[in-house]
Scaffold this motif. Sequence first.
Motif, PDB file in Angstrom:
ATOM      1  N   ILE A   1       6.512   2.137   7.687  1.00 14.53           N
ATOM      2  CA  ILE A   1       5.435   1.164   7.188  1.00 14.53           C
ATOM      3  C   ILE A   1       4.606   0.208   8.206  1.00 14.53           C
ATOM      4  O   ILE A   1       5.560  -0.365   8.841  1.00 14.53           O
ATOM      5  N   GLN A   2       3.520   0.228   8.002  1.00 14.82           N
ATOM      6  CA  GLN A   2       2.521  -0.396   9.202  1.00 14.82           C
ATOM      7  C   GLN A   2       2.025  -1.798   8.263  1.00 14.82           C
ATOM      8  O   GLN A   2       2.050  -2.881   8.935  1.00 14.82           O
ATOM      9  N   LYS A   3       1.692  -1.856   7.067  1.00 12.51           N
ATOM     10  CA  LYS A   3       1.320  -2.826   6.432  1.00 12.51           C
ATOM     11  C   LYS A   3       1.717  -2.924   4.949  1.00 12.51           C
ATOM     12  O   LYS A   3       1.811  -1.701   4.545  1.00 12.51           O
ATOM     13  N   ILE A   4       1.648  -4.181   4.368  1.00 14.06           N
ATOM     14  CA  ILE A   4       2.028  -4.093   3.055  1.00 14.06           C
ATOM     15  C   ILE A   4       1.046  -4.901   2.265  1.00 14.06           C
ATOM     16  O   ILE A   4       0.695  -6.009   2.658  1.00 14.06           O
ATOM     17  N   PHE A   5       0.349  -4.471   1.404  1.00 14.43           N
ATOM     18  CA  PHE A   5      -0.563  -5.200   0.366  1.00 14.43           C
ATOM     19  C   PHE A   5       0.018  -5.368  -0.956  1.00 14.43           C
ATOM     20  O   PHE A   5       0.682  -4.530  -1.473  1.00 14.43           O
ATOM     21  N   SER A   6      -0.258  -6.558  -1.486  1.00 19.28           N
ATOM     22  CA  SER A   6       0.475  -6.849  -2.737  1.00 19.28           C
ATOM     23  C   SER A   6      -0.564  -7.707  -3.555  1.00 19.28           C
ATOM     24  O   SER A   6      -1.404  -8.402  -3.369  1.00 19.28           O
ATOM     25  N   SER A   7      -0.362  -7.400  -5.055  1.00 18.85           N
ATOM     26  CA  SER A   7      -0.943  -8.443  -5.964  1.00 18.85           C
ATOM     27  C   SER A   7      -0.606  -9.807  -5.614  1.00 18.85           C
ATOM     28  O   SER A   7       0.560  -9.818  -5.046  1.00 18.85           O
ATOM     29  N   ASP A   8      -1.174 -10.907  -5.902  1.00 19.52           N
ATOM     30  CA  ASP A   8      -0.758 -11.971  -5.783  1.00 19.52           C
ATOM     31  C   ASP A   8       0.103 -12.762  -6.995  1.00 19.52           C
ATOM     32  O   ASP A   8       0.422 -13.905  -7.059  1.00 19.52           O
ATOM     33  N   LEU A   9       0.182 -11.883  -8.154  1.00 14.80           N
ATOM     34  CA  LEU A   9       0.964 -12.452  -9.183  1.00 14.80           C
ATOM     35  C   LEU A   9       2.470 -12.517  -9.016  1.00 14.80           C
ATOM     36  O   LEU A   9       3.026 -11.673  -8.047  1.00 14.80           O
ATOM     37  N   GLY A  10       3.188 -13.343  -9.608  1.00 14.32           N
ATOM     38  CA  GLY A  10       4.645 -13.615  -9.049  1.00 14.32           C
ATOM     39  C   GLY A  10       5.674 -12.581  -9.061  1.00 14.32           C
ATOM     40  O   GLY A  10       6.339 -12.425  -8.216  1.00 14.32           O
ATOM     41  N   ARG A  11       5.511 -11.866  -9.960  1.00 13.27           N
ATOM     42  CA  ARG A  11       6.453 -10.539  -9.835  1.00 13.27           C
ATOM     43  C   ARG A  11       6.348  -9.756  -8.859  1.00 13.27           C
ATOM     44  O   ARG A  11       7.136  -9.223  -8.432  1.00 13.27           O
ATOM     45  N   ALA A  12       4.828  -9.538  -8.657  1.00 17.00           N
ATOM     46  CA  ALA A  12       4.653  -8.507  -7.265  1.00 17.00           C
ATOM     47  C   ALA A  12       4.769  -9.083  -6.155  1.00 17.00           C
ATOM     48  O   ALA A  12       5.572  -8.792  -5.021  1.00 17.00           O
ATOM     49  N   VAL A  13       4.872 -10.692  -5.907  1.00 16.23           N
ATOM     50  CA  VAL A  13       5.224 -11.627  -4.862  1.00 16.23           C
ATOM     51  C   VAL A  13       6.566 -11.354  -4.612  1.00 16.23           C
ATOM     52  O   VAL A  13       7.271 -11.239  -3.436  1.00 16.23           O
ATOM     53  N   SER A  14       7.515 -11.617  -5.756  1.00 12.74           N
ATOM     54  CA  SER A  14       8.786 -11.633  -5.598  1.00 12.74           C
ATOM     55  C   SER A  14       9.358 -10.081  -5.021  1.00 12.74           C
ATOM     56  O   SER A  14      10.236 -10.102  -4.096  1.00 12.74           O
ATOM     57  N   THR A  15       8.754  -9.051  -5.492  1.00 16.29           N
ATOM     58  CA  THR A  15       9.275  -8.089  -5.233  1.00 16.29           C
ATOM     59  C   THR A  15       8.912  -7.628  -3.768  1.00 16.29           C
ATOM     60  O   THR A  15       9.736  -7.316  -3.074  1.00 16.29           O
ATOM     61  N   THR A  16       7.920  -7.992  -3.347  1.00 17.80           N
ATOM     62  CA  THR A  16       7.213  -7.716  -1.871  1.00 17.80           C
ATOM     63  C   THR A  16       7.806  -8.515  -0.846  1.00 17.80           C
ATOM     64  O   THR A  16       8.164  -8.284   0.140  1.00 17.80           O
TER      65      THR A  16
END
Length: 80
Positions: A45-60
């Motif tokens: 994995i080179q980069k991780i992009f994520s939604s800024d919503l809490g559930r996605a932030v917690s996961t990432t």
Amino acid sequence: MNIYLIRHAESFGNLSDSLVKDSNLTSFGEEQAKRLAIYIKKLDIQKIFSSDLGRAVSTTKIISKKIKKKVIYTKLLRER
């Protein structure tokens, strides 16, 4: 180049019949993210992009801690 798409781990919103815009992960969701991080660590994995919503932030956050990669958060990846 490989692109992996991951949905957030189980959140309290997933357990509700109502449409919840954002919610925290359940303890099972936290465990899911930890197990996923172990699997992802084996990938290049080179980069991780994520939604800024809490559930996605917690996961990432759980995943990025394990694979030692920063996360780029954006509202452009929010569920519509």
